[in-house]
Design a protein around this motif. Structure first.
Motif, short mmCIF file in Angstrom:
data_model
loop_
_atom_site.label_atom_id
_atom_site.label_comp_id
_atom_site.label_asym_id
_atom_site.label_seq_id
_atom_site.Cartn_x
_atom_site.Cartn_y
_atom_site.Cartn_z
N MET A 33 8.17 12.99 4.87
CA MET A 33 7.04 13.69 5.52
C MET A 33 6.18 12.71 6.28
O MET A 33 5.67 12.98 7.36
N MET A 34 5.99 11.54 5.73
CA MET A 34 5.20 10.52 6.41
C MET A 34 5.87 10.09 7.69
O MET A 34 5.22 9.87 8.70
N THR A 35 7.19 10.02 7.65
CA THR A 35 7.92 9.61 8.85
C THR A 35 7.79 10.64 9.95
O THR A 35 7.62 10.31 11.13
N LYS A 36 7.82 11.90 9.59
CA LYS A 36 7.70 12.97 10.58
C LYS A 36 6.32 12.96 11.22
O LYS A 36 6.17 13.07 12.44
N GLN A 37 5.29 12.80 10.42
CA GLN A 37 3.93 12.76 10.96
C GLN A 37 3.73 11.53 11.82
O GLN A 37 3.06 11.58 12.85
N SER A 38 4.29 10.41 11.41
CA SER A 38 4.14 9.19 12.19
C SER A 38 4.81 9.33 13.54
O SER A 38 4.29 8.89 14.57
N LEU B 179 -5.95 5.98 19.51
CA LEU B 179 -5.42 7.15 18.83
C LEU B 179 -5.64 7.05 17.32
O LEU B 179 -5.98 8.04 16.66
N ILE B 180 -5.47 5.88 16.78
CA ILE B 180 -5.72 5.69 15.34
C ILE B 180 -7.20 5.93 15.03
O ILE B 180 -7.56 6.55 14.02
N GLY B 181 -8.07 5.48 15.93
CA GLY B 181 -9.50 5.71 15.72
C GLY B 181 -9.85 7.19 15.76
O GLY B 181 -10.68 7.66 14.96
N SER C 151 -0.87 3.54 7.69
CA SER C 151 -0.15 2.26 7.81
C SER C 151 1.19 2.46 8.50
O SER C 151 1.63 1.62 9.31
N GLY C 152 1.87 3.58 8.18
CA GLY C 152 3.12 3.86 8.86
C GLY C 152 2.94 4.12 10.34
O GLY C 152 3.77 3.73 11.17
N ILE C 153 1.81 4.75 10.70
CA ILE C 153 1.52 5.00 12.11
C ILE C 153 1.30 3.67 12.84
O ILE C 153 1.77 3.47 13.96
N LYS C 154 0.57 2.76 12.22
CA LYS C 154 0.32 1.46 12.85
C LYS C 154 1.62 0.69 13.07
O LYS C 154 1.77 -0.01 14.08
N SER C 155 2.54 0.81 12.12
CA SER C 155 3.81 0.08 12.27
C SER C 155 4.64 0.61 13.42
O SER C 155 5.52 -0.09 13.92
N LYS C 156 4.37 1.82 13.85
CA LYS C 156 5.10 2.40 14.98
C LYS C 156 4.56 1.92 16.32
O LYS C 156 5.12 2.26 17.36
N LEU D 192 2.69 11.45 15.96
CA LEU D 192 1.58 10.71 16.54
C LEU D 192 2.07 9.68 17.54
O LEU D 192 1.43 9.40 18.54
N ALA D 193 3.21 9.08 17.26
CA ALA D 193 3.74 8.09 18.19
C ALA D 193 4.13 8.72 19.50
O ALA D 193 4.06 8.10 20.56
N ASP D 194 4.54 10.02 19.44
CA ASP D 194 4.88 10.72 20.67
C ASP D 194 3.65 11.25 21.40
O ASP D 194 3.78 11.85 22.46
N GLY D 195 2.45 11.05 20.83
CA GLY D 195 1.23 11.50 21.49
C GLY D 195 0.81 12.89 21.08
O GLY D 195 0.01 13.52 21.76
#
Length: 416
Positions: free
Chosen positions: A1-6, A46-48, A35-40, A9-12
Protein backbone atom coordinates in the motif's frame (compact mmCIF):
# COMPACT_ATOMS: atom_id res chain seq x y z
CA UNK A 1 0.00 0.00 0.00
CA UNK A 2 2.85 2.34 0.77
CA UNK A 3 4.36 1.64 -2.61
CA UNK A 4 1.12 2.45 -4.39
CA UNK A 5 0.70 5.75 -2.56
CA UNK A 6 4.32 6.67 -3.16
CA UNK A 7 4.00 6.02 -6.87
CA UNK A 8 0.85 8.13 -7.04
CA UNK A 9 2.64 11.09 -5.50
CA UNK A 10 5.69 10.56 -7.66
CA UNK A 11 3.44 10.79 -10.71
CA UNK A 12 2.10 14.14 -9.45
CA UNK A 13 -1.28 12.87 -8.20
CA UNK A 14 -3.21 14.77 -5.55
CA UNK A 15 -2.07 14.23 -1.99
CA UNK A 16 -5.57 14.61 -0.54
CA UNK A 17 -6.88 11.34 -2.04
CA UNK A 18 -4.77 9.01 0.05
CA UNK A 19 -4.50 11.18 3.20
CA UNK A 20 -8.18 10.58 3.90
CA UNK A 21 -7.52 6.88 4.42
CA UNK A 22 -8.14 5.71 7.99
CA UNK A 23 -4.78 3.93 8.14
CA UNK A 24 -2.98 7.27 7.90
CA UNK A 25 -4.27 8.07 11.37
CA UNK A 26 -1.23 6.16 12.61
CA UNK A 27 1.60 8.72 12.69
CA UNK A 28 4.26 5.99 12.49
CA UNK A 29 2.78 4.72 9.25
CA UNK A 30 2.60 8.28 7.92
CA UNK A 31 6.30 8.81 8.65
CA UNK A 32 7.21 5.56 6.88
CA UNK A 33 5.05 6.51 3.91
CA UNK A 34 6.68 9.92 3.71
CA UNK A 35 10.13 8.37 3.83
CA UNK A 36 9.19 6.15 0.92
CA UNK A 37 7.99 9.20 -1.01
CA UNK A 38 11.30 10.97 -0.42
CA UNK A 39 13.22 7.96 -1.70
CA UNK A 40 11.32 8.22 -4.97
CA UNK A 41 12.84 11.64 -5.57
CA UNK A 42 9.64 13.67 -5.14
CA UNK A 43 10.24 17.43 -5.00
CA UNK A 44 10.32 19.14 -1.62
CA UNK A 45 7.37 21.43 -2.40
CA UNK A 46 5.07 18.46 -2.93
CA UNK A 47 6.26 16.86 0.31
CA UNK A 48 5.61 20.13 2.11
CA UNK A 49 2.06 20.30 0.74
CA UNK A 50 1.46 16.73 1.94
CA UNK A 51 2.63 17.59 5.45
CA UNK A 52 0.56 20.78 5.69
CA UNK A 53 -2.60 19.05 4.48
CA UNK A 54 -2.09 16.09 6.79
CA UNK A 55 -1.45 18.30 9.81
CA UNK A 56 -4.44 20.57 9.20
CA UNK A 57 -6.73 17.51 8.81
CA UNK A 58 -5.67 15.42 11.79
CA UNK A 59 -4.48 18.17 14.15
CA UNK A 60 -7.37 20.64 14.62
CA UNK A 61 -5.33 22.94 16.84
CA UNK A 62 -3.11 23.87 13.93
CA UNK A 63 -5.99 25.24 11.86
CA UNK A 64 -7.33 28.78 11.99
CA UNK A 65 -10.16 27.81 14.37
CA UNK A 66 -10.04 29.49 17.77
CA UNK A 67 -7.69 27.53 20.00
CA UNK A 68 -9.27 28.81 23.20
CA UNK A 69 -12.63 27.23 22.33
CA UNK A 70 -11.00 23.86 21.63
CA UNK A 71 -9.01 23.99 24.87
CA UNK A 72 -12.17 24.81 26.85
CA UNK A 73 -13.97 21.86 25.25
CA UNK A 74 -11.11 19.54 26.16
CA UNK A 75 -11.04 20.72 29.77
CA UNK A 76 -14.68 19.70 30.16
CA UNK A 77 -13.76 16.08 29.41
CA UNK A 78 -12.39 13.57 31.89
CA UNK A 79 -8.85 14.41 33.14
CA UNK A 80 -7.46 11.00 32.14
CA UNK A 81 -8.81 11.33 28.66
CA UNK A 82 -7.44 14.85 28.32
CA UNK A 83 -3.97 13.72 29.43
CA UNK A 84 -3.89 10.89 26.90
CA UNK A 85 -5.06 13.19 24.10
CA UNK A 86 -2.39 15.75 24.91
CA UNK A 87 0.36 13.12 24.92
CA UNK A 88 -0.75 11.83 21.52
CA UNK A 89 -0.79 15.32 20.03
CA UNK A 90 2.58 16.11 21.52
CA UNK A 91 4.05 13.02 19.87
CA UNK A 92 2.25 13.93 16.66
CA UNK A 93 3.82 17.41 16.53
CA UNK A 94 7.29 16.07 17.30
CA UNK A 95 6.95 13.56 14.47
CA UNK A 96 5.87 16.30 12.03
CA UNK A 97 8.84 18.48 12.96
CA UNK A 98 11.15 15.53 12.42
CA UNK A 99 9.97 14.90 8.83
CA UNK A 100 10.03 18.53 7.61
CA UNK A 101 12.08 18.87 4.41
CA UNK A 102 15.24 20.97 4.85
CA UNK A 103 14.54 23.21 1.85
CA UNK A 104 13.58 26.75 2.88
CA UNK A 105 10.70 27.27 0.45
CA UNK A 106 9.10 23.86 0.95
CA UNK A 107 6.93 24.89 3.93
CA UNK A 108 5.22 28.31 4.29
CA UNK A 109 6.36 30.40 7.23
CA UNK A 110 2.82 30.91 8.55
CA UNK A 111 2.33 27.15 8.79
CA UNK A 112 5.60 26.83 10.70
CA UNK A 113 4.38 29.51 13.13
CA UNK A 114 1.12 27.62 13.61
CA UNK A 115 3.08 24.45 14.24
CA UNK A 116 5.29 26.30 16.75
CA UNK A 117 2.24 27.64 18.58
CA UNK A 118 0.85 24.11 18.81
CA UNK A 119 4.23 22.80 19.98
CA UNK A 120 4.33 25.36 22.78
CA UNK A 121 0.74 24.53 23.71
CA UNK A 122 1.41 20.80 24.16
CA UNK A 123 4.85 21.17 25.71
CA UNK A 124 6.97 19.70 22.93
CA UNK A 125 10.60 18.97 23.78
CA UNK A 126 12.94 22.00 23.64
CA UNK A 127 15.11 20.45 20.92
CA UNK A 128 12.18 20.21 18.48
CA UNK A 129 11.03 23.73 19.26
CA UNK A 130 14.56 25.10 18.79
CA UNK A 131 14.83 23.42 15.41
CA UNK A 132 11.47 24.87 14.40
CA UNK A 133 12.49 28.37 15.54
CA UNK A 134 15.64 28.20 13.39
CA UNK A 135 13.56 27.39 10.32
CA UNK A 136 11.17 30.26 11.04
CA UNK A 137 14.05 32.73 11.53
CA UNK A 138 15.36 31.94 8.05
CA UNK A 139 12.08 33.00 6.42
CA UNK A 140 10.76 35.49 8.95
CA UNK A 141 10.17 38.09 6.22
CA UNK A 142 7.31 35.88 4.93
CA UNK A 143 5.45 35.85 8.26
CA UNK A 144 2.21 37.69 8.98
CA UNK A 145 1.41 39.63 12.14
CA UNK A 146 -1.57 37.43 12.96
CA UNK A 147 0.47 34.23 13.05
CA UNK A 148 3.39 35.89 14.85
CA UNK A 149 1.17 36.86 17.80
CA UNK A 150 1.65 33.55 19.61
CA UNK A 151 0.21 33.55 23.14
CA UNK A 152 2.38 32.75 26.11
CA UNK A 153 1.64 29.24 27.43
CA UNK A 154 4.21 29.58 30.22
CA UNK A 155 2.52 30.29 33.53
CA UNK A 156 5.62 32.07 34.85
CA UNK A 157 5.42 34.66 32.08
CA UNK A 158 3.37 37.74 32.91
CA UNK A 159 2.63 38.90 29.38
CA UNK A 160 -0.20 37.65 27.21
CA UNK A 161 2.02 37.36 24.13
CA UNK A 162 5.23 35.36 24.02
CA UNK A 163 7.53 38.34 23.47
CA UNK A 164 10.64 36.36 24.36
CA UNK A 165 9.88 33.99 21.49
CA UNK A 166 9.76 36.84 18.96
CA UNK A 167 13.02 38.22 20.38
CA UNK A 168 14.65 34.83 19.81
CA UNK A 169 13.30 34.69 16.25
CA UNK A 170 14.67 38.14 15.37
CA UNK A 171 18.01 37.43 17.03
CA UNK A 172 18.18 34.12 15.16
CA UNK A 173 17.65 35.98 11.88
CA UNK A 174 20.42 38.46 12.63
CA UNK A 175 22.82 35.70 13.72
CA UNK A 176 22.66 33.95 10.36
CA UNK A 177 25.37 34.33 7.76
CA UNK A 178 25.53 37.56 5.81
CA UNK A 179 24.47 35.67 2.67
CA UNK A 180 21.28 34.52 4.38
CA UNK A 181 20.40 37.82 6.05
CA UNK A 182 19.15 40.08 3.31
CA UNK A 183 19.88 43.76 3.73
CA UNK A 184 17.23 44.87 1.27
CA UNK A 185 13.49 44.47 1.03
CA UNK A 186 13.35 41.33 3.23
CA UNK A 187 14.92 43.09 6.20
CA UNK A 188 12.61 46.09 5.73
CA UNK A 189 9.62 43.72 5.88
CA UNK A 190 10.90 42.21 9.11
CA UNK A 191 11.33 45.69 10.61
CA UNK A 192 7.75 46.63 9.74
CA UNK A 193 6.55 43.33 11.19
CA UNK A 194 8.45 43.90 14.44
CA UNK A 195 7.17 47.48 14.81
CA UNK A 196 3.59 46.32 14.28
CA UNK A 197 4.12 43.55 16.83
CA UNK A 198 5.55 46.05 19.33
CA UNK A 199 2.51 48.30 18.93
CA UNK A 200 0.25 45.35 19.78
CA UNK A 201 2.41 44.07 22.63
CA UNK A 202 2.72 47.57 24.16
CA UNK A 203 -0.96 47.47 25.14
CA UNK A 204 -0.11 44.80 27.72
CA UNK A 205 0.51 46.52 31.04
CA UNK A 206 2.78 43.65 32.14
CA UNK A 207 5.25 44.17 29.28
CA UNK A 208 8.53 45.26 30.84
CA UNK A 209 10.64 48.07 29.48
CA UNK A 210 13.62 45.73 29.05
CA UNK A 211 11.61 43.37 26.81
CA UNK A 212 10.34 46.27 24.71
CA UNK A 213 13.83 47.73 24.28
CA UNK A 214 15.35 44.30 23.55
CA UNK A 215 12.91 43.63 20.70
CA UNK A 216 13.00 47.18 19.31
CA UNK A 217 16.80 47.24 19.32
CA UNK A 218 17.28 43.75 17.87
CA UNK A 219 17.26 45.16 14.33
CA UNK A 220 19.94 47.49 12.90
CA UNK A 221 19.10 51.10 12.15
CA UNK A 222 19.28 50.64 8.37
CA UNK A 223 16.47 48.06 8.51
CA UNK A 224 13.86 50.77 9.08
CA UNK A 225 13.21 53.00 6.11
CA UNK A 226 11.05 55.20 8.37
CA UNK A 227 10.66 55.30 12.14
CA UNK A 228 6.94 56.03 12.14
CA UNK A 229 6.01 52.49 13.21
CA UNK A 230 8.59 52.47 16.00
CA UNK A 231 7.44 55.91 17.19
CA UNK A 232 3.82 54.71 17.25
CA UNK A 233 4.80 51.68 19.34
CA UNK A 234 6.79 53.82 21.81
CA UNK A 235 3.97 56.32 22.12
CA UNK A 236 1.53 53.46 22.84
CA UNK A 237 3.86 52.04 25.48
CA UNK A 238 4.22 55.43 27.21
CA UNK A 239 0.45 55.93 27.10
CA UNK A 240 -0.25 52.56 28.77
CA UNK A 241 2.72 52.62 31.17
CA UNK A 242 2.26 56.00 32.79
CA UNK A 243 4.63 55.12 35.65
CA UNK A 244 7.76 55.08 33.47
CA UNK A 245 10.37 57.40 34.94
CA UNK A 246 11.93 60.38 33.18
CA UNK A 247 15.25 58.61 32.65
CA UNK A 248 13.51 55.55 31.23
CA UNK A 249 11.58 57.78 28.83
CA UNK A 250 14.82 59.30 27.64
CA UNK A 251 16.37 55.88 27.07
CA UNK A 252 13.28 54.72 25.21
CA UNK A 253 13.23 57.77 22.92
CA UNK A 254 16.89 57.22 22.01
CA UNK A 255 15.67 54.34 19.85
CA UNK A 256 13.94 56.83 17.51
CA UNK A 257 15.89 58.35 14.65
CA UNK A 258 14.26 61.77 14.24
CA UNK A 259 15.62 62.17 10.72
CA UNK A 260 13.55 59.16 9.60
CA UNK A 261 10.22 60.51 10.83
CA UNK A 262 7.73 61.74 8.25
CA UNK A 263 6.19 65.21 8.46
CA UNK A 264 2.99 63.82 10.03
CA UNK A 265 4.89 61.86 12.70
CA UNK A 266 7.17 64.84 13.43
CA UNK A 267 4.15 67.11 13.91
CA UNK A 268 2.59 64.60 16.31
CA UNK A 269 5.85 64.17 18.22
CA UNK A 270 6.35 67.93 18.55
CA UNK A 271 2.98 68.19 20.32
CA UNK A 272 3.32 64.97 22.35
CA UNK A 273 3.44 65.73 26.07
CA UNK A 274 4.51 62.18 26.90
CA UNK A 275 7.90 62.65 25.24
CA UNK A 276 10.81 64.25 27.10
CA UNK A 277 11.71 67.84 26.21
CA UNK A 278 15.02 66.76 24.74
CA UNK A 279 13.30 64.32 22.38
CA UNK A 280 10.87 67.03 21.23
CA UNK A 281 13.75 69.43 20.57
CA UNK A 282 15.57 66.79 18.52
CA UNK A 283 12.44 66.28 16.41
CA UNK A 284 12.07 70.03 15.83
CA UNK A 285 15.73 70.47 14.92
CA UNK A 286 15.61 67.48 12.58
CA UNK A 287 12.52 68.83 10.83
CA UNK A 288 14.15 72.26 10.47
CA UNK A 289 17.25 70.65 9.00
CA UNK A 290 15.15 68.70 6.49
CA UNK A 291 13.35 71.88 5.42
CA UNK A 292 16.64 73.72 5.00
CA UNK A 293 18.02 70.83 2.98
CA UNK A 294 14.98 70.91 0.69
CA UNK A 295 15.42 74.65 0.14
CA UNK A 296 19.10 74.30 -0.80
CA UNK A 297 18.58 71.11 -2.81
CA UNK A 298 15.24 71.52 -4.57
CA UNK A 299 16.02 68.82 -7.11
CA UNK A 300 16.43 66.15 -4.45
CA UNK A 301 13.18 64.63 -3.25
CA UNK A 302 12.39 61.91 -0.77
CA UNK A 303 9.74 59.25 -1.06
CA UNK A 304 7.28 61.28 0.99
CA UNK A 305 7.90 64.42 -1.08
CA UNK A 306 7.25 62.40 -4.23
CA UNK A 307 3.94 61.14 -2.86
CA UNK A 308 2.90 64.62 -1.76
CA UNK A 309 3.93 66.08 -5.11
CA UNK A 310 1.98 63.43 -6.99
CA UNK A 311 -1.11 64.10 -4.89
CA UNK A 312 -0.73 67.84 -5.47
CA UNK A 313 -0.34 67.34 -9.22
CA UNK A 314 -3.51 65.25 -9.34
CA UNK A 315 -5.45 68.02 -7.60
CA UNK A 316 -4.02 70.66 -9.92
CA UNK A 317 -4.89 68.60 -12.99
CA UNK A 318 -8.43 68.23 -11.69
CA UNK A 319 -8.73 71.99 -11.17
CA UNK A 320 -7.32 72.66 -14.64
CA UNK A 321 -9.88 70.33 -16.17
CA UNK A 322 -12.69 72.15 -14.40
CA UNK A 323 -11.29 75.51 -15.55
CA UNK A 324 -11.05 74.27 -19.15
CA UNK A 325 -14.69 73.16 -19.05
CA UNK A 326 -15.76 76.53 -17.65
CA UNK A 327 -13.78 78.49 -20.27
CA UNK A 328 -15.12 76.27 -23.04
CA UNK A 329 -18.67 77.00 -21.89
CA UNK A 330 -18.00 80.75 -21.85
CA UNK A 331 -16.38 80.56 -25.29
CA UNK A 332 -19.40 78.75 -26.70
CA UNK A 333 -21.75 81.35 -25.23
CA UNK A 334 -19.69 84.23 -26.67
CA UNK A 335 -19.55 82.57 -30.08
CA UNK A 336 -23.33 82.13 -30.11
CA UNK A 337 -23.80 85.78 -29.16
CA UNK A 338 -21.46 86.93 -31.95
CA UNK A 339 -23.39 84.83 -34.44
CA UNK A 340 -26.67 86.44 -33.37
CA UNK A 341 -25.19 89.95 -33.70
CA UNK A 342 -23.84 89.14 -37.16
CA UNK A 343 -27.26 87.86 -38.22
CA UNK A 344 -28.96 91.08 -37.03
CA UNK A 345 -26.50 93.25 -38.95
CA UNK A 346 -27.15 91.32 -42.14
CA UNK A 347 -30.91 91.82 -41.80
CA UNK A 348 -30.59 95.58 -40.95
CA UNK A 349 -29.51 96.61 -44.52
CA UNK A 350 -32.67 95.32 -46.19
CA UNK A 351 -35.39 95.64 -43.60
CA UNK A 352 -37.45 98.86 -43.44
CA UNK A 353 -39.58 99.81 -40.55
CA UNK A 354 -42.50 102.17 -40.25
CA UNK A 355 -41.11 105.66 -39.65
CA UNK A 356 -41.83 107.31 -36.36
CA UNK A 357 -43.40 110.79 -36.47
CA UNK A 358 -41.53 113.23 -34.27
CA UNK A 359 -43.04 116.70 -33.92
CA UNK A 360 -40.83 119.79 -34.09
CA UNK A 361 -41.50 123.24 -32.78
CA UNK A 362 -41.43 126.42 -34.77
CA UNK A 363 -40.69 129.88 -33.51
CA UNK A 364 -43.07 130.90 -30.80
CA UNK A 365 -43.48 127.37 -29.56
CA UNK A 366 -45.93 126.09 -32.17
CA UNK A 367 -45.84 122.89 -34.15
CA UNK A 368 -44.51 123.46 -37.60
CA UNK A 369 -43.65 120.13 -39.13
CA UNK A 370 -42.90 116.50 -38.37
CA UNK A 371 -39.63 114.63 -38.70
CA UNK A 372 -39.67 111.10 -39.98
CA UNK A 373 -37.32 108.70 -38.26
CA UNK A 374 -36.09 105.26 -38.89
CA UNK A 375 -34.47 102.97 -36.35
CA UNK A 376 -31.15 104.61 -36.85
CA UNK A 377 -29.49 105.46 -33.55
CA UNK A 378 -28.08 108.72 -34.92
CA UNK A 379 -31.58 109.98 -35.71
CA UNK A 380 -32.77 109.14 -32.24
CA UNK A 381 -29.87 111.02 -30.71
CA UNK A 382 -30.65 114.05 -32.84
CA UNK A 383 -34.31 114.09 -31.79
CA UNK A 384 -33.37 113.68 -28.18
CA UNK A 385 -31.07 116.69 -28.57
CA UNK A 386 -33.89 118.76 -30.02
CA UNK A 387 -36.24 117.88 -27.23
CA UNK A 388 -33.57 118.71 -24.68
CA UNK A 389 -32.94 121.99 -26.42
CA UNK A 390 -36.64 122.74 -26.25
CA UNK A 391 -36.80 122.11 -22.53
CA UNK A 392 -33.63 123.86 -21.47
CA UNK A 393 -33.59 127.03 -23.67
CA UNK A 394 -35.62 130.10 -22.53
CA UNK A 395 -38.55 131.29 -24.65
CA UNK A 396 -37.07 134.52 -25.97
CA UNK A 397 -33.82 132.78 -26.93
CA UNK A 398 -35.68 130.02 -28.64
CA UNK A 399 -37.75 132.47 -30.56
CA UNK A 400 -34.73 134.32 -31.83
CA UNK A 401 -32.82 131.18 -32.66
CA UNK A 402 -35.67 129.41 -34.35
CA UNK A 403 -37.09 132.39 -36.15
CA UNK A 404 -36.70 131.94 -39.89
CA UNK A 405 -34.40 134.30 -41.60
CA UNK A 406 -35.95 136.93 -43.93
CA UNK A 407 -34.44 137.17 -47.33
CA UNK A 408 -33.73 140.89 -47.94
CA UNK A 409 -33.46 142.04 -51.45
CA UNK A 410 -30.14 142.77 -52.80
CA UNK A 411 -30.91 146.47 -53.14
CA UNK A 412 -32.71 148.33 -50.40
CA UNK A 413 -35.83 150.12 -51.51
CA UNK A 414 -35.63 153.80 -51.86
CA UNK A 415 -37.40 155.98 -49.36
CA UNK A 416 -38.61 158.18 -52.06
Amino acid sequence: MMTKQSSNLADGSSSESWLDDACILDIDFFVKTLSGIKSKGVCADLIGSVITHYASKWLPEISSVDVAERSLTQLQEAPERVAVSWMKKRFFVEALIGVLPPEKTSIPCNFLLQLLRTANMFGVEAAFRSELEKRISRQLDEASLKELMIPSFNHTCGTLLDVDLVIRLVNGLMSLDREVVKSGAALVKVAKLVDSYLAEAAIDANLSLSEFVALAGALPSHARATNDGLYRAIDTYLKVHAGVSKQERKGLCRLIDSSKLTAEASLHAAQNERLPVRAVLEVLLSEQAKRSHRRHHPLESSEQAARCGLRREVMEIKKLKEEVVRLQSQCNAMQAQMERMTEKRKLGFFRWKKPAIIPTFAAGGGLSRSVEMNDNEDDKDEVDGLVGFRRQTPMHVRTRLLKPKTHHPKWRRSMS
